[in-house]
Design a protein around this motif. Sequence first.
Motif, mmCIF file in Angstrom:
data_model
loop_
_atom_site.group_PDB
_atom_site.id
_atom_site.type_symbol
_atom_site.label_atom_id
_atom_site.label_comp_id
_atom_site.label_asym_id
_atom_site.label_seq_id
_atom_site.Cartn_x
_atom_site.Cartn_y
_atom_site.Cartn_z
ATOM 1 N N MET A 118 0.848 -1.196 0.000
ATOM 2 C CA MET A 118 0.000 0.000 0.000
ATOM 3 C C MET A 118 0.879 1.240 0.000
ATOM 4 O O MET A 118 1.785 1.354 0.837
ATOM 5 N N ASN A 119 0.603 2.164 -0.912
ATOM 6 C CA ASN A 119 1.321 3.431 -0.875
ATOM 7 C C ASN A 119 0.405 4.529 -0.319
ATOM 8 O O ASN A 119 -0.772 4.282 -0.006
ATOM 9 N N THR A 120 0.921 5.739 -0.230
ATOM 10 C CA THR A 120 0.161 6.835 0.371
ATOM 11 C C THR A 120 -1.114 7.138 -0.411
ATOM 12 O O THR A 120 -2.173 7.391 0.172
ATOM 13 N N GLY A 121 -1.034 7.076 -1.728
ATOM 14 C CA GLY A 121 -2.222 7.303 -2.554
ATOM 15 C C GLY A 121 -3.286 6.254 -2.326
ATOM 16 O O GLY A 121 -4.488 6.570 -2.257
ATOM 17 N N ASP A 122 -2.880 4.976 -2.223
ATOM 18 C CA ASP A 122 -3.822 3.898 -1.925
ATOM 19 C C ASP A 122 -4.533 4.161 -0.597
ATOM 20 O O ASP A 122 -5.747 3.945 -0.461
ATOM 21 N N PHE A 123 -3.764 4.608 0.383
ATOM 22 C CA PHE A 123 -4.318 4.884 1.708
ATOM 23 C C PHE A 123 -5.384 5.984 1.636
ATOM 24 O O PHE A 123 -6.467 5.852 2.223
ATOM 25 N N GLU A 124 -5.096 7.047 0.916
ATOM 26 C CA GLU A 124 -6.051 8.157 0.815
ATOM 27 C C GLU A 124 -7.348 7.708 0.147
ATOM 28 O O GLU A 124 -8.446 8.096 0.582
ATOM 29 N N ILE A 125 -7.242 6.890 -0.885
ATOM 30 C CA ILE A 125 -8.442 6.373 -1.554
ATOM 31 C C ILE A 125 -9.247 5.510 -0.589
ATOM 32 O O ILE A 125 -10.486 5.611 -0.515
ATOM 33 N N LEU A 126 -8.556 4.674 0.187
ATOM 34 C CA LEU A 126 -9.243 3.794 1.129
ATOM 35 C C LEU A 126 -9.969 4.588 2.207
ATOM 36 O O LEU A 126 -11.072 4.208 2.628
ATOM 37 N N GLU B 115 5.452 10.560 0.744
ATOM 38 C CA GLU B 115 5.089 9.644 -0.338
ATOM 39 C C GLU B 115 6.025 8.442 -0.294
ATOM 40 O O GLU B 115 7.200 8.531 -0.642
ATOM 41 N N LYS B 116 5.493 7.315 0.187
ATOM 42 C CA LYS B 116 6.328 6.123 0.337
ATOM 43 C C LYS B 116 5.438 4.893 0.466
ATOM 44 O O LYS B 116 4.225 4.994 0.664
ATOM 45 N N GLU B 117 6.044 3.743 0.362
ATOM 46 C CA GLU B 117 5.345 2.482 0.600
ATOM 47 C C GLU B 117 5.076 2.348 2.094
ATOM 48 O O GLU B 117 5.957 2.603 2.924
ATOM 49 N N ILE B 118 3.838 1.976 2.441
ATOM 50 C CA ILE B 118 3.459 1.836 3.852
ATOM 51 C C ILE B 118 3.444 0.350 4.198
ATOM 52 O O ILE B 118 2.561 -0.399 3.765
ATOM 53 N N LYS B 119 4.436 -0.056 4.962
ATOM 54 C CA LYS B 119 4.545 -1.459 5.378
ATOM 55 C C LYS B 119 4.127 -1.663 6.835
ATOM 56 O O LYS B 119 3.677 -2.742 7.205
ATOM 57 N N ALA C 30 7.459 2.272 12.131
ATOM 58 C CA ALA C 30 6.258 2.673 11.389
ATOM 59 C C ALA C 30 6.577 3.595 10.222
ATOM 60 O O ALA C 30 7.449 4.467 10.312
ATOM 61 N N ASP C 31 5.850 3.393 9.150
ATOM 62 C CA ASP C 31 5.861 4.315 8.016
ATOM 63 C C ASP C 31 4.743 5.338 8.130
ATOM 64 O O ASP C 31 4.820 6.428 7.554
ATOM 65 N N LEU C 32 3.686 4.961 8.857
ATOM 66 C CA LEU C 32 2.510 5.815 9.031
ATOM 67 C C LEU C 32 2.013 5.689 10.462
ATOM 68 O O LEU C 32 1.901 4.581 10.994
ATOM 69 N N LEU C 33 1.734 6.824 11.090
ATOM 70 C CA LEU C 33 1.097 6.871 12.402
ATOM 71 C C LEU C 33 -0.327 7.379 12.210
ATOM 72 O O LEU C 33 -0.535 8.440 11.621
ATOM 73 N N ILE C 34 -1.305 6.624 12.702
ATOM 74 C CA ILE C 34 -2.711 7.026 12.647
ATOM 75 C C ILE C 34 -3.185 7.304 14.068
ATOM 76 O O ILE C 34 -2.986 6.473 14.966
ATOM 77 N N LYS D 90 11.794 14.297 10.825
ATOM 78 C CA LYS D 90 13.100 13.709 11.132
ATOM 79 C C LYS D 90 13.106 12.200 10.906
ATOM 80 O O LYS D 90 14.079 11.637 10.395
ATOM 81 N N HIS D 91 11.994 11.559 11.280
ATOM 82 C CA HIS D 91 11.931 10.093 11.186
ATOM 83 C C HIS D 91 11.296 9.602 9.888
ATOM 84 O O HIS D 91 11.156 8.396 9.681
ATOM 85 N N HIS D 92 10.887 10.535 9.021
ATOM 86 C CA HIS D 92 10.322 10.183 7.714
ATOM 87 C C HIS D 92 9.050 9.344 7.880
ATOM 88 O O HIS D 92 8.853 8.313 7.229
ATOM 89 N N ILE D 93 8.175 9.808 8.799
ATOM 90 C CA ILE D 93 6.918 9.116 9.103
ATOM 91 C C ILE D 93 5.744 10.015 8.715
ATOM 92 O O ILE D 93 5.727 11.202 9.051
#
Length: 253
Positions: A1-9, A34-38, A59-63, A85-88
């Motif tokens: 899942m990338n960032t665009g996929d996440f926004e659509i979801l 903009e990165k792959e979210i693993k 984490a690549d993404l914090l919700i 700094k952490h690219h999150i």
Amino acid sequence: MNTGDFEILMTQLFGKWIKEFEDEGEYGFTHKVEKEIKVIAYATNLTPETVEKAHNSGADLLITHHDAWDFVYGMKEVCVDELKKHHISHYFTHYPLDFVEFGTSTALFERIDIDEITSLSSFKDNQELPGIGIFHEPLTFLELKERLEHVMEEPVKAWKNHDRRINKVGILTGAGNNTALIEYAKKQNCDAFITGERTLYSVQYANFAGISLYVGSHTYTEIFGVENLVFRIQKHYPNVKVVRINEEHIESC
């Protein structure tokens, strides 16, 4: 899942609630990479501590449910600096998560094993409405208190304002300390009202109205809504790992 996929979801999962609160600062990215979210980390609050724990979890993404609100002066800027700094990436969903069918009140009902949710929490005419649920086998006052404490892993303040068993319950998680919310639950013939904050007047009114009041923390009445969200994301993208960030029970001290 990338960032665009996440926004659509997000638009698919939240449907009308995305449109309801569009441009009101109730959801969105605080910082987007903009990165792959693993790996997705999740918590109720965006704070420097939850960002650091998200980083430590890979984490690549914090919700979160909450943004670092502007009235917590200066904290948002620190959080954004740490995210950069952490690219999150960080995404929060506030009102949409409160009122979507799998959201915060529904999630707490599920965790306390309610038998039937008769109406979901909602937002109508610019007013919040609690969710309403029924225990088919009514609980005692203490049984419900113990159930809440077990689920949230923290003390729950509770006021026994009648001698009936608890059959019908109203829930509005987080800051449900408006007496109008308790009045609504009373008019729905609820025996108890559950929320995450209290005031002198909410305690007074619950006593006057004869409806038992249960108050956990804002943070831990709402974490399960975020959990429901990330589990739905994982259903769509099974290879994404999800990590719960455990926050301190500072409201219970």
